[in-house]
Design an enzyme around this catalytic site. Structure first.
Site, PDB file in Angstrom:
ATOM      1  N   SER A  87       1.010  -1.399  -0.071  1.00  0.00           N
ATOM      2  CA  SER A  87      -0.060  -0.071  -0.077  1.00  0.00           C
ATOM      3  C   SER A  87       0.857   1.350   0.034  1.00  0.00           C
ATOM      4  O   SER A  87       0.266   2.296  -0.387  1.00  0.00           O
ATOM      5  CB  SER A  87      -1.106   0.056   1.072  1.00  0.00           C
ATOM      6  OG  SER A  87      -1.927  -1.037   0.961  1.00  0.00           O
ATOM      7  N   THR A 140      -1.273   4.507   3.370  1.00  0.00           N
ATOM      8  CA  THR A 140      -2.210   5.377   2.284  1.00  0.00           C
ATOM      9  C   THR A 140      -2.349   6.678   2.576  1.00  0.00           C
ATOM     10  O   THR A 140      -1.872   7.403   1.617  1.00  0.00           O
ATOM     11  CB  THR A 140      -3.530   4.644   2.085  1.00  0.00           C
ATOM     12  OG1 THR A 140      -3.407   3.205   1.938  1.00  0.00           O
ATOM     13  CG2 THR A 140      -4.286   5.167   0.743  1.00  0.00           C
ATOM     14  N   HIS A 268      -6.566  -9.614   4.178  1.00  0.00           N
ATOM     15  CA  HIS A 268      -5.611 -10.518   4.785  1.00  0.00           C
ATOM     16  C   HIS A 268      -6.267 -11.516   6.001  1.00  0.00           C
ATOM     17  O   HIS A 268      -5.122 -12.661   6.138  1.00  0.00           O
ATOM     18  CB  HIS A 268      -4.690  -9.539   5.396  1.00  0.00           C
ATOM     19  CG  HIS A 268      -3.726  -8.629   4.803  1.00  0.00           C
ATOM     20  ND1 HIS A 268      -2.791  -8.893   3.946  1.00  0.00           N
ATOM     21  CD2 HIS A 268      -3.883  -7.311   4.401  1.00  0.00           C
ATOM     22  CE1 HIS A 268      -2.215  -7.924   3.411  1.00  0.00           C
ATOM     23  NE2 HIS A 268      -2.812  -6.834   3.690  1.00  0.00           N
ATOM     24  N   ASP A 306      -5.405   0.469  -4.283  1.00  0.00           N
ATOM     25  CA  ASP A 306      -3.989   0.408  -4.736  1.00  0.00           C
ATOM     26  C   ASP A 306      -3.804  -1.047  -5.057  1.00  0.00           C
ATOM     27  O   ASP A 306      -2.712  -1.145  -6.112  1.00  0.00           O
ATOM     28  CB  ASP A 306      -3.314   0.509  -3.306  1.00  0.00           C
ATOM     29  CG  ASP A 306      -3.877  -0.083  -1.970  1.00  0.00           C
ATOM     30  OD1 ASP A 306      -4.885  -0.826  -2.262  1.00  0.00           O
ATOM     31  OD2 ASP A 306      -3.338   0.101  -1.034  1.00  0.00           O
TER      32      ASP A 306
HETATM   33 MG    MG Z   1      -4.160   1.749   3.321  1.00  0.00          MG
HETATM   34 ZN    ZN Z   2      -2.590  -5.160   2.735  1.00  0.00          ZN
END
Ligand code: MG
Ligand code: ZN
Length: 368
Positions: A87, A140, A268, A306
């Site tokens: 990210s 981010t 995840h 992303d």
């Molecule tokens: Mg992020």
């Molecule tokens: Zn991640």
């Protein structure tokens, strides 16, 4: 001579084969003579691939605010050193137009600082804002204000909020400003920079009174904010408030980045229900932003991710209710990523392009 010659040839070969340097050049060329947006709102669903969108769509009764977007494109998310981006590199591609190494924040692949679209907007007198459902120092949002070689240097990233005091921020991570290893407390320093600060301990976000004469900062958690499923409820109200606040802050316009951070975390965790609830919350934030943009008429809204997380696929289920998800990974994947655009300049976002092109398109449209 021979080893030297081989080294020389290898260097030439390496330089000429570096895809990021070649493609970055080609993605800079943007020509636009249409109506320019005054404001740009970039919304990033972290880890939001097409399957995450699909799962949210079916669970939400076969509708999403994303369907309102007239222009759809695709970006290529790989980073400078890996087919699979993280990210940090992914957000730096958007914020500064550079393919960089995984973990890098606001730096190019040679570790040189790169100016971000938010920093440029600030310099040009536009108002700026960041909203995230992670900590505000997470990769981010960090890639828009900070320059560090490792995304996990959260305390260093926090310091960049003093250097780049955005007009409006909402997110977790109060501890990185207050409970620091260097013993500094950045909160009074932020107040000196003109902030009206509040947090989850003082009042719920919905009850925080906003002083339009000051900068606004609200910490939603000491560390990571709650999951949506656990009661986190600020993304939609912040998505309503942020554009109205920033519009009043500068008549020149604004740049706002809003992140649905935890779609990635559901990936995840290989947790379909986590992904779906975060996806629907993010889409409700998109709805709030679209309401503003439709009324405003001078705002470009871009929604993308992303990267995809989890190698998520839907193998079974029903359109109205049950989604049976399967995962090929608990990490990010290399999938190409959809981009949705609405408003003045949206047409620049159709087609297939590098993730870095999103920066150059925004820059062209702002006229920087
Ligand atoms: Mg992020
Ligand atoms: Zn991640």
């Amino acid at each position: 001579m021979r080893p030297l010659l081989i080294a020389f040839l290898a260097t030439i070969l390496f330089i000429s084969c570096d895809p990021s340097s070649v493609l970055n050049e080609s993605s800079k060329a943007e020509v636009y003579s249409g109506k320019r947006p005054k404001n740009i709102i970039l919304m990033v669903g972290d880890g939001m691939g097409l399957t995450q969108i699909t799962a949210g769509y079916y669970r939400n009764g076969e509708k999403l605010n994303l369907e309102k977007f007239p222009v759809i494109g695709i970006h290529k998310p790989y980073s400078a050193n890996d087919l699979i981006t993280d990210s940090a590199a992914g957000a730096t591609a958007f914020s500064a137009g550079k393919k960089t190494f995984n973990k890098a924040i606001g730096m190019d692949k040679d570790s040189a600082f790169v100016k971000t679209i938010l920093e440029e907007a600030m310099k040009q007198g536009l108002a700026t804002g960041l909203v995230a459902t992670s900590t505000i120092v997470h990769a981010t949002p960090a890639a828009f204000v900070a320059h560090v070689d490792d995304r996990y240097k959260y305390e260093d990233i926090a310091k960049f909020f003093l250097l780049n005091p955005v007009d409006y921020f909402v997110g977790g991570g109060k501890q990185y400003f207050e409970q620091r290893e260097d013993g500094l407390n950045l909160l009074p320093m932020l107040e000196e920079k003109g902030y009206d600060l509040s947090d989850y301990e003082k009042e719920p976000f919905r009850e925080a009174v906003v002083d339009f004469d000051k900068k606004f900062g609200y910490f939603t958690a000491e560390s990571d904010p709650l999951k949506y499923e656990e009661g986190r409820d600020y993304l939609v109200p912040a998505s309503k408030q942020a554009p109205l606040f920033l519009k009043r802050k500068s008549e020149k316009g604004f740049f706002l980045m809003i992140e649905g951070s935890q779609i990635d975390w559901g990936g995840h965790d290989n947790d379909s229900e986590y992904i779906i609830s975060e996806m629907i919350d993010f889409d409700n934030g998109i709805g709030a932003i679209m309401d503003f943009a439709e009324e405003d008429g001078e705002t470009l809204v871009i929604v993308t991710a992303d990267h995809e997380t989890g190698g998520y696929a839907i193998n079974k289920g029903s359109t109205r209710d049950t989604i049976i998800g399967r995962f090929t990974s608990d990490q990010h994947t290399a999938q190409l990523i959809p981009v949705f655009a609405y408003g003045p300049g949206a047409e620049l976002f159709s087609g297939i392009y590098e993730n870095t092109a999103i920066y150059y398109k925004m820059k062209t449209l702002f006229g920087f």
